[in-house]
Design a protein around this motif. Structure first.
Motif, PDB file in Angstrom:
ATOM      1  N   GLY A   1      43.219  56.255 -11.153  1.00 12.76           N
ATOM      2  CA  GLY A   1      41.771  56.195 -11.479  1.00 12.76           C
ATOM      3  C   GLY A   1      41.272  57.439 -11.994  1.00 12.76           C
ATOM      4  N   LYS A   2      41.568  58.024 -12.607  1.00 10.28           N
ATOM      5  CA  LYS A   2      41.427  60.054 -13.335  1.00 10.28           C
ATOM      6  C   LYS A   2      41.930  60.010 -14.758  1.00 10.28           C
ATOM      7  CE  LYS A   2      41.868  62.067  -8.593  1.00 10.28           C
ATOM      8  NZ  LYS A   2      42.999  62.703  -8.315  1.00 10.28           N
ATOM      9  N   PHE A   3      40.861  60.887 -14.914  1.00  9.99           N
ATOM     10  CA  PHE A   3      41.580  61.057 -16.573  1.00  9.99           C
ATOM     11  C   PHE A   3      43.031  62.392 -16.537  1.00  9.99           C
ATOM     12  CE2 PHE A   3      38.228  58.296 -18.587  1.00  9.99           C
ATOM     13  CZ  PHE A   3      38.850  57.644 -18.972  1.00  9.99           C
ATOM     14  N   VAL A   4      44.128  62.200 -17.604  1.00  6.53           N
ATOM     15  CA  VAL A   4      45.233  63.152 -16.570  1.00  6.53           C
ATOM     16  C   VAL A   4      45.793  63.402 -18.181  1.00  6.53           C
ATOM     17  CG1 VAL A   4      47.436  63.740 -15.828  1.00  6.53           C
ATOM     18  CG2 VAL A   4      45.535  62.169 -14.936  1.00  6.53           C
ATOM     19  N   GLU A   5      45.288  64.792 -18.259  1.00  4.39           N
ATOM     20  CA  GLU A   5      46.628  64.847 -19.475  1.00  4.39           C
ATOM     21  C   GLU A   5      47.830  65.606 -19.157  1.00  4.39           C
ATOM     22  OE1 GLU A   5      44.121  66.320 -22.372  1.00  4.39           O
ATOM     23  OE2 GLU A   5      42.564  65.522 -21.140  1.00  4.39           O
ATOM     24  N   SER A   6      48.584  65.255 -20.876  1.00  2.00           N
ATOM     25  CA  SER A   6      49.150  64.845 -20.805  1.00  2.00           C
ATOM     26  C   SER A   6      50.438  66.029 -21.438  1.00  2.00           C
ATOM     27  CB  SER A   6      50.855  64.290 -22.057  1.00  2.00           C
ATOM     28  OG  SER A   6      51.765  63.526 -21.963  1.00  2.00           O
ATOM     29  N   SER A   7      51.546  66.577 -20.797  1.00  2.00           N
ATOM     30  CA  SER A   7      52.142  67.733 -21.449  1.00  2.00           C
ATOM     31  C   SER A   7      52.677  67.516 -22.150  1.00  2.00           C
ATOM     32  CB  SER A   7      53.113  68.663 -20.198  1.00  2.00           C
ATOM     33  OG  SER A   7      54.032  67.716 -19.944  1.00  2.00           O
ATOM     34  N   ALA A   8      52.773  66.491 -22.599  1.00  5.22           N
ATOM     35  CA  ALA A   8      52.985  65.948 -24.444  1.00  5.22           C
ATOM     36  C   ALA A   8      53.639  67.154 -25.597  1.00  5.22           C
ATOM     37  CB  ALA A   8      54.232  65.103 -24.676  1.00  5.22           C
ATOM     38  N   SER A   9      54.255  67.420 -26.146  1.00  5.61           N
ATOM     39  CA  SER A   9      53.550  68.231 -27.696  1.00  5.61           C
ATOM     40  C   SER A   9      53.864  66.882 -28.902  1.00  5.61           C
ATOM     41  CB  SER A   9      54.683  69.249 -27.738  1.00  5.61           C
ATOM     42  OG  SER A   9      55.999  68.459 -27.599  1.00  5.61           O
ATOM     43  N   ASP A  10      54.727  66.040 -28.351  1.00  8.52           N
ATOM     44  CA  ASP A  10      53.961  64.509 -29.548  1.00  8.52           C
ATOM     45  C   ASP A  10      53.082  63.089 -29.302  1.00  8.52           C
ATOM     46  OD1 ASP A  10      56.113  65.900 -31.113  1.00  8.52           O
ATOM     47  OD2 ASP A  10      57.969  64.715 -29.549  1.00  8.52           O
TER      48      ASP A  10
ATOM     49  N   THR B   1      55.682  62.031 -21.333  1.00  7.90           N
ATOM     50  CA  THR B   1      56.845  62.531 -21.167  1.00  7.90           C
ATOM     51  C   THR B   1      57.298  61.450 -20.272  1.00  7.90           C
ATOM     52  OG1 THR B   1      55.862  63.687 -18.686  1.00  7.90           O
ATOM     53  CG2 THR B   1      56.640  65.168 -20.981  1.00  7.90           C
ATOM     54  N   ASP B   2      59.019  61.343 -19.269  1.00  7.17           N
ATOM     55  CA  ASP B   2      59.587  60.748 -18.900  1.00  7.17           C
ATOM     56  C   ASP B   2      58.770  60.556 -17.656  1.00  7.17           C
ATOM     57  OD1 ASP B   2      61.057  59.594 -21.156  1.00  7.17           O
ATOM     58  OD2 ASP B   2      62.760  60.147 -20.528  1.00  7.17           O
ATOM     59  N   ALA B   3      58.834  61.996 -16.906  1.00 10.98           N
ATOM     60  CA  ALA B   3      57.820  62.200 -15.743  1.00 10.98           C
ATOM     61  C   ALA B   3      56.703  61.883 -15.876  1.00 10.98           C
ATOM     62  CB  ALA B   3      58.232  63.878 -15.377  1.00 10.98           C
ATOM     63  N   GLU B   4      55.573  61.963 -16.154  1.00 13.47           N
ATOM     64  CA  GLU B   4      54.298  61.458 -16.507  1.00 13.47           C
ATOM     65  C   GLU B   4      54.518  59.812 -16.465  1.00 13.47           C
ATOM     66  OE1 GLU B   4      52.467  65.217 -18.957  1.00 13.47           O
ATOM     67  OE2 GLU B   4      53.168  63.335 -19.866  1.00 13.47           O
TER      68      GLU B   4
ATOM     69  N   THR C   1      39.591  63.787 -34.444  1.00 13.23           N
ATOM     70  CA  THR C   1      41.032  62.422 -33.817  1.00 13.23           C
ATOM     71  C   THR C   1      41.072  62.737 -32.711  1.00 13.23           C
ATOM     72  OG1 THR C   1      41.599  62.057 -35.771  1.00 13.23           O
ATOM     73  CG2 THR C   1      42.684  61.202 -34.849  1.00 13.23           C
ATOM     74  N   PRO C   2      39.976  62.216 -31.843  1.00 12.97           N
ATOM     75  CA  PRO C   2      40.261  62.870 -30.261  1.00 12.97           C
ATOM     76  C   PRO C   2      42.046  62.514 -29.799  1.00 12.97           C
ATOM     77  CG  PRO C   2      39.549  60.351 -30.563  1.00 12.97           C
ATOM     78  CD  PRO C   2      39.812  61.137 -32.320  1.00 12.97           C
ATOM     79  N   VAL C   3      42.134  63.392 -28.824  1.00 13.72           N
ATOM     80  CA  VAL C   3      43.829  62.965 -28.369  1.00 13.72           C
ATOM     81  C   VAL C   3      43.001  62.470 -26.908  1.00 13.72           C
ATOM     82  CG1 VAL C   3      45.820  63.712 -27.011  1.00 13.72           C
ATOM     83  CG2 VAL C   3      44.816  65.262 -28.992  1.00 13.72           C
ATOM     84  N   LEU C   4      44.573  61.240 -26.376  1.00 16.53           N
ATOM     85  CA  LEU C   4      43.258  59.946 -25.390  1.00 16.53           C
ATOM     86  C   LEU C   4      44.141  60.368 -24.241  1.00 16.53           C
ATOM     87  CD1 LEU C   4      43.650  56.939 -27.573  1.00 16.53           C
ATOM     88  CD2 LEU C   4      41.717  58.409 -26.645  1.00 16.53           C
ATOM     89  N   SER C   5      43.192  60.875 -22.936  1.00 16.57           N
ATOM     90  CA  SER C   5      44.331  60.931 -21.977  1.00 16.57           C
ATOM     91  C   SER C   5      44.866  59.990 -21.388  1.00 16.57           C
ATOM     92  CB  SER C   5      43.268  61.833 -20.506  1.00 16.57           C
ATOM     93  OG  SER C   5      42.910  63.032 -21.368  1.00 16.57           O
TER      94      SER C   5
END
Length: 117
Positions: A31-40, A61-64, A22-26
């Protein structure tokens, strides 16, 4: 999102499904794919099997989220000034990318473990 990006994302997700992962979606911001720093994560669950299924977006996260909203708000004036003919062209390119990768996209819905929903 550029048309080629749609095809690459769809292909990567369908390949992950065929491989049983199951892929984790960014997030897609500016205009860019950005990884989240979230752990949930949010999990889509197949109601027939109870298994986690295709595409797992991070519980950003709220900041993201604030950055994504700010970026979208900053992009809106430029997008709204874009001539309708150009916006239509962009949407048709998206449609073309989806149409060209329809078999892979259809596979997301019919792959083992997705329950065809």
């Amino acid at each position: 999102m550029k048309a080629g990006q749609v095809a690459r994302v769809a292909t990567a997700v369908s390949r992950s499904v065929r491989m049983g992962t199951t892929p984790v979606l960014s997030n897609f911001v500016g205009g860019k794919f950005v990884e989240s720093s979230a752990s949930d994560y949010f999990y889509a669950t197949n109601p027939g099997t109870g298994e986690k299924s295709v595409g797992t977006p991070a519980d950003s996260t709220d900041a993201e989220i604030d950055i994504a909203v700010k970026t979208a708000a900053e992009a809106f004036p430029s997008w709204s000034r874009t001539p309708v003919s150009k916006r239509v062209n962009i949407m048709f390119r998206l449609k073309e990318a989806v149409t060209n990768d329809l078999d892979n996209l259809a596979g997301l819905n019919t792959a083992p473990g997705t329950g065809g929903f």
